[in-house]
Every structure is written in structure tokens, then in C-alpha cells.
Design a protein around this motif. Structure first.
Motif, PDB file in Angstrom:
ATOM      1  N   SER A   2      -8.656 -10.786   7.457  1.00 21.69           N
ATOM      2  CA  SER A   2      -9.439  -9.554   7.364  1.00 21.69           C
ATOM      3  C   SER A   2     -10.001  -9.324   5.970  1.00 21.69           C
ATOM      4  O   SER A   2     -10.896  -8.502   5.779  1.00 21.69           O
ATOM      5  CB  SER A   2      -8.568  -8.356   7.768  1.00 21.69           C
ATOM      6  N   ASP A 141      -7.092  -3.591   1.571  1.00 25.28           N
ATOM      7  CA  ASP A 141      -6.616  -2.558   2.481  1.00 25.28           C
ATOM      8  C   ASP A 141      -5.354  -3.100   3.145  1.00 25.28           C
ATOM      9  O   ASP A 141      -5.423  -3.851   4.118  1.00 25.28           O
ATOM     10  CB  ASP A 141      -7.693  -2.243   3.526  1.00 25.28           C
ATOM     11  N   SER A 143      -3.210  -1.884   4.994  1.00 23.96           N
ATOM     12  CA  SER A 143      -2.920  -1.500   6.378  1.00 23.96           C
ATOM     13  C   SER A 143      -3.586  -2.433   7.386  1.00 23.96           C
ATOM     14  O   SER A 143      -3.228  -2.413   8.569  1.00 23.96           O
ATOM     15  CB  SER A 143      -3.400  -0.066   6.627  1.00 23.96           C
ATOM     16  N   GLN A 144      -4.544  -3.256   6.911  1.00 24.31           N
ATOM     17  CA  GLN A 144      -5.278  -4.145   7.811  1.00 24.31           C
ATOM     18  C   GLN A 144      -4.913  -5.618   7.625  1.00 24.31           C
ATOM     19  O   GLN A 144      -5.498  -6.487   8.275  1.00 24.31           O
ATOM     20  CB  GLN A 144      -6.788  -3.964   7.593  1.00 24.31           C
TER      21      GLN A 144
END
Length: 206
Positions: A2, A141, A143-144
Motif C-alpha cells: 500500500s 499511514d 493503519s493501512q
């Protein structure tokens, strides 16, 4: 994955700048290389890899859990990373002429002793996980992140300083001459400080 190549490149660059900032590992590498040459120093670099993988991994797992509980945590941590880089850069410039002190306890002969010294130096500072908890959200990020993202981040966290440490050990003669010159040390610290400040300026736009 990601995360983008740009994010990985920016993080790699920041780690390289941080490597140029003299610290406990830097000093330990110099001490062993000066006392026993490259053969004495490279095991220490291998020992340091243990912490360079462990600390960012624990930081990612810890921050990811916190993010699941608190909504705006990542945005706050990004600005903490900005402030951290700015403060480190300014402090490095302000103390650019500070001499580096060596630690003779890290120069015990033998490959195993070198490896253990490396592990001890990098794990001897538990605050490193807090450093990574402040640093990583400024670039990714969390969280990703996927499993492969985490592998890539941890790999870069280990490869960049390991490469720098091995090069430092290989050219220890030249580095010793640099460190023995107050003017050269001051210029190097000022350069690293300016680069850290530039990294802080880039983070808000990532």
C-alpha cells in the motif's frame, strides 16, 4: 503493497541522514574498527541489525493498535515527527562542535563479542521504540500497512544503517582523520542538521 516508492525513498533518505548523525552505534563502530580493523567491526554491524528490525516492528504494531482506538492519532504523530526532525536538526547544528566520546567496553576482541556489543548498543536504549513511534507515522499511514509493507519498512530500517556501518568500518582510516578534525566534524554535523530540517519540511506534504 500500500505504500509508494516515493514514501519508501523519502524514508530511506531520512534514515541515511540519521545515520550521518553521530550516536552510540556510530561511536561503537569507530571504536571497534580503530582497535581491530574491519574484521572486528562488521560483527557489531550484524548485531545492530537485530535492533534495527525489532524496534520499528514493535513501533508499527504498537501504533497500529493505538490507531484502532483513537481516531486522529496518526495525524498528530505526523506533526510530532515534523517537530522531532526540526528539533534534532537544530540541536545538531547548535552542538556541531561537540567531540565524540568513545567507550572502551565495546572493543573486546572476537566476532561474538562484536556481535553482542552491537546487540547491546542498539537494544540498550528502549527509547528507540518511542523514536520510531514518532518517526514512522510521518512517512506512512500505519493503519493501512500490509504484511509486505511492514517487511519492506523493517528491511529498509536495517539495510540503510547496516550498509552505512559497513562502509564506515571499511574506510575507518579516513573517518578517523575526519573525526580528529574539529572543523571537519563541525561541518559534517551542520550538514546533517540542515538535512534533518529539510526532511521535516517535506513530511507535511507526504
Amino acid at each position: 503493497m500500500s505504500i509508494s516508492l516515493f514514501e519508501l525513498a523519502l524514508y530511506t533518505g531520512a534514515l541515511f541522514v540519521l545515520f550521518l548523525t553521530p550516536g552510540p552505534v556510530w561511536v561503537a563502530m569507530l571504536a571497534r574498527a580503530m582497535s581491530g580493523g574491519f574484521a572486528s567491526a562488521w560483527p557489531l554491524a550484524m548485531g545492530v541489525v537485530v535492533g534495527d528490525v525489532l524496534w520499528p516492528l514493535l513501533a508499527i504494531l504498537g501504533v497500529s493498535w493505538i490507531v484502532s482506538e483513537f481516531t486522529y492519532f496518526l495525524e498528530a504523530m505526523k506533526w510530532i515527527a515534523v517537530v522531532m526532525f526540526l528539533v534534532m536538526g537544530v540541536m545538531l547544528i547548535r552542538k556541531s562542535d561537540t567531540a565524540i566520546q568513545s567507550n572502551s567496553r565495546l572493543t573486546a576482541p572476537g566476532r561474538w563479542a562484536g556481535f553482542i556489543a552491537g546487540v547491546a548498543v542498539i537494544l540498550g536504549n528502549p527509547k528507540a521504540i518511542l523514536f520510531y513511534m514518532g518517526l514512522l507515522p510521518g512517512f506512512f499511514d500505519l493503519s493501512q500497512l500490509t504484511v509486505w509493507d511492514i517487511v519492506a519498512v523493517c528491511a529498509i530500517s536495517a539495510i540503510v544503517p547496516f550498509t552505512g556501518n559497513v562502509i564506515l568500518a571499511g574506510f575507518v582510516g579516513k573517518m578517523r582523520a575526519v573525526l580528529s578534525s574539529p572543523d571537519a566534524l563541525k561541518r559534517m554535523n551542520i550538514t546533517a542538521g540542515v538535512l534533518l530540517i529539510l526532511v521535516a519540511c517535506v513530511i507535511p506534504f507526504t
